[in-house]
Scaffold this motif. Structure first.
Motif, mmCIF file in Angstrom:
data_model
loop_
_atom_site.group_PDB
_atom_site.id
_atom_site.type_symbol
_atom_site.label_atom_id
_atom_site.label_comp_id
_atom_site.label_asym_id
_atom_site.label_seq_id
_atom_site.Cartn_x
_atom_site.Cartn_y
_atom_site.Cartn_z
ATOM 1 N N HIS A 71 1.377 4.435 -2.862
ATOM 2 C CA HIS A 71 1.465 5.905 -2.717
ATOM 3 C C HIS A 71 2.725 6.426 -3.409
ATOM 4 C CE1 HIS A 71 -1.909 6.700 -0.154
ATOM 5 N NE2 HIS A 71 -1.511 5.865 0.788
ATOM 6 N N HIS A 74 0.838 -1.206 0.000
ATOM 7 C CA HIS A 74 0.000 0.000 0.000
ATOM 8 C C HIS A 74 0.873 1.256 0.000
ATOM 9 C CE1 HIS A 74 -3.489 2.549 1.093
ATOM 10 N NE2 HIS A 74 -2.586 3.221 1.802
ATOM 11 N N HIS A 91 -9.951 8.146 4.348
ATOM 12 C CA HIS A 91 -9.831 6.873 3.635
ATOM 13 C C HIS A 91 -11.219 6.406 3.211
ATOM 14 C CE1 HIS A 91 -5.936 7.008 5.527
ATOM 15 N NE2 HIS A 91 -5.557 5.889 4.953
ATOM 16 N N GLU A 128 -6.103 7.173 -1.637
ATOM 17 C CA GLU A 128 -6.061 5.938 -0.852
ATOM 18 C C GLU A 128 -6.647 4.772 -1.641
ATOM 19 O OE1 GLU A 128 -4.417 5.478 1.745
ATOM 20 O OE2 GLU A 128 -3.985 7.527 2.347
HETATM 21 ZN ZN LIG Z 1 -2.531 5.180 2.462
#
Ligand SMILES: [Zn+2]
Length: 406
Positions: free
Chosen positions: A275, A271, A390, A345
């Motif tokens: 980003h 994850h 998120h 996100e």
């Molecule tokens: Zn994140």
């Protein structure tokens, strides 16, 4: 008839275009319908999460109203006082900055009772193990740097405003934004060594798995992977990517490595790499500069003549009014920032699923997160729109289940 200084209007137009460009060029993930919370929480856990989160939605509404309301009340009170609040003498601009920071601090202080109530509830359900002293220390560590930052930023902007009355918007905006962006990008590097001892992750399965993930991002194979001894301070587990260029590194809390199965640690790293792939830190830094210019422009337009006294010097009344406006703008435009954050996100989730060899680990990681954090299992759209950085956990689990790639 007064016309806006063209240079300020042009700067605001460019800043707006930059913000739109950052958003338009962002990687996005297709929308997903949330799964039913009963598929990842048993009835008791579901009830516990709802009991905990439902009142907190209203606490968030109350906190936002209290923050904006306090800013407006202070501005109104200052406006009714006699004198323009022109200060003289040594450290004049710093005193102007401190007056503005006092308004900011007031909007933090009025929300303390709500924060205390939320902390008490978090202790009751076992989410927080903190004592009151620890909670208060964290609140100060979180708040005071902002107060200092506001005082210095206002003093600096006032200095620029007095020197270049017609060109201060782009000068102060860009300078303030760049300083803020550099702090955001560098802060992990500055503060990591103060908070934690960092050691390289030992060779082994986890290290190999991370190297493989990094390789799949096409970002070179030899990323620094460090372990922070976070367990000295917290039970929370975390991982992040920090630094730029030669100082780029992946940091894992030892709490994460000790508690989570290897597949789930890799899911969290994936994850963060998502980003990284989407250049989200760089986007945040550029957006910050644009927002600073737009904020200076708004202050110039709205506060205008009240900013300075008759002698052309920025008054405390002007500075307090300006920061009052900034607080109200932050509350009003906060949901736009959070909408942008949810898009980033969701895209990082999708990128992680594409990177992982076994995307099933991603779902297990999220279900674990939902149970441990008592995440809101079914927040209403208005609460998501106003307050969530998120996507709701039920939507993230749905994306993991469908294994969608970007
Ligand atoms: Zn994140």
């Amino acid at each position: 008839m007064t016309r806006p200084p063209p240079v300020a209007a042009v700067a605001a137009g460019v800043a707006l275009a930059v913000l739109v460009a950052v958003e338009v060029t962002r990687a996005t993930a297709p929308p997903v319908a949330p799964v039913d919370p009963s598929t990842f929480l048993d009835p008791a856990a579901l009830q516990a999460a709802l009991d905990h989160r439902t009142p907190l939605r209203w606490v968030a509404v109350a906190a936002a109203l209290l923050r904006a309301g306090t800013a407006i009340a202070v501005v109104w009170w200052v406006a009714r006082r006699r004198g323009a609040g022109v200060v003289a003498g040594r450290l004049r601009l710093l005193r102007v900055g401190l007056a503005a920071a006092a308004l900011w601090a007031a909007t933090d202080l009025v929300r303390v009772p709500l924060r205390l109530w939320a902390w008490r509830r978090a202790v009751d359900v076992g989410l927080s193990t903190q004592e009151l002293a620890g909670w208060a220390r964290d609140w100060l560590v979180e708040s005071v740097p902002y107060w200092i930052g506001v005082a210095l930023a206002v003093a600096g902007a006032a200095w620029v405003r007095e020197r270049w009355p017609t060109a201060w918007v782009p000068i102060a905006g860009v300078a303030g934004g760049v300083v803020g962006a550099v702090l955001v990008v560098l802060s992990p590097l500055l503060f990591e060594p103060l908070l934690f001892d960092l050691r390289p992750l030992e060779p082994g399965g986890l290290r190999d798995g991370i190297d493989e993930l990094v390789e799949r991002t096409g970002g070179g194979g030899d990323a620094d992977v460090l372990v922070a001894d976070a367990s000295r301070r917290t039970t929370a587990s975390n991982a992040y990517v920090s630094g730029i260029a030669a100082t780029r590194r992946i940091v894992l809390y030892d709490t994460l490595i000790d508690e989570a199965p290897e597949g789930e640690v890799l899911a969290i790293v994936a994850h963060e790499l998502g980003h990284d792939l989407h250049h989200d830190v760089e986007r945040a830094a550029v957006s910050l500069v644009a927002v600073a210019v737009l904020t200076a422009w708004a202050v110039d337009r709205v506060v205008a003549g009240r900013l300075t006294g008759a002698d052309g010097r920025v008054s405390t009344r002007g500075a307090v009014t300006a920061i009052g406006l900034v607080v109200v703008l932050a509350v009003v435009f906060g949901p736009v920032e959070r909408w942008s954050s949810r898009r980033a996100e969701a895209a990082a989730d999708a990128a992680a699923l594409a990177l992982l060899e076994d995307p099933g680990d991603y779902g297990s990681m999220l279900r674990g997160l939902a149970r441990r954090n008592l995440s809101d299992p079914a927040p209403p759209p208005w609460a998501v729109g106003l307050f969530h950085s998120h996507p709701p956990i039920a939507s993230r689990i749905a994306r993991a289940a469908s294994g969608q790639a970007p």
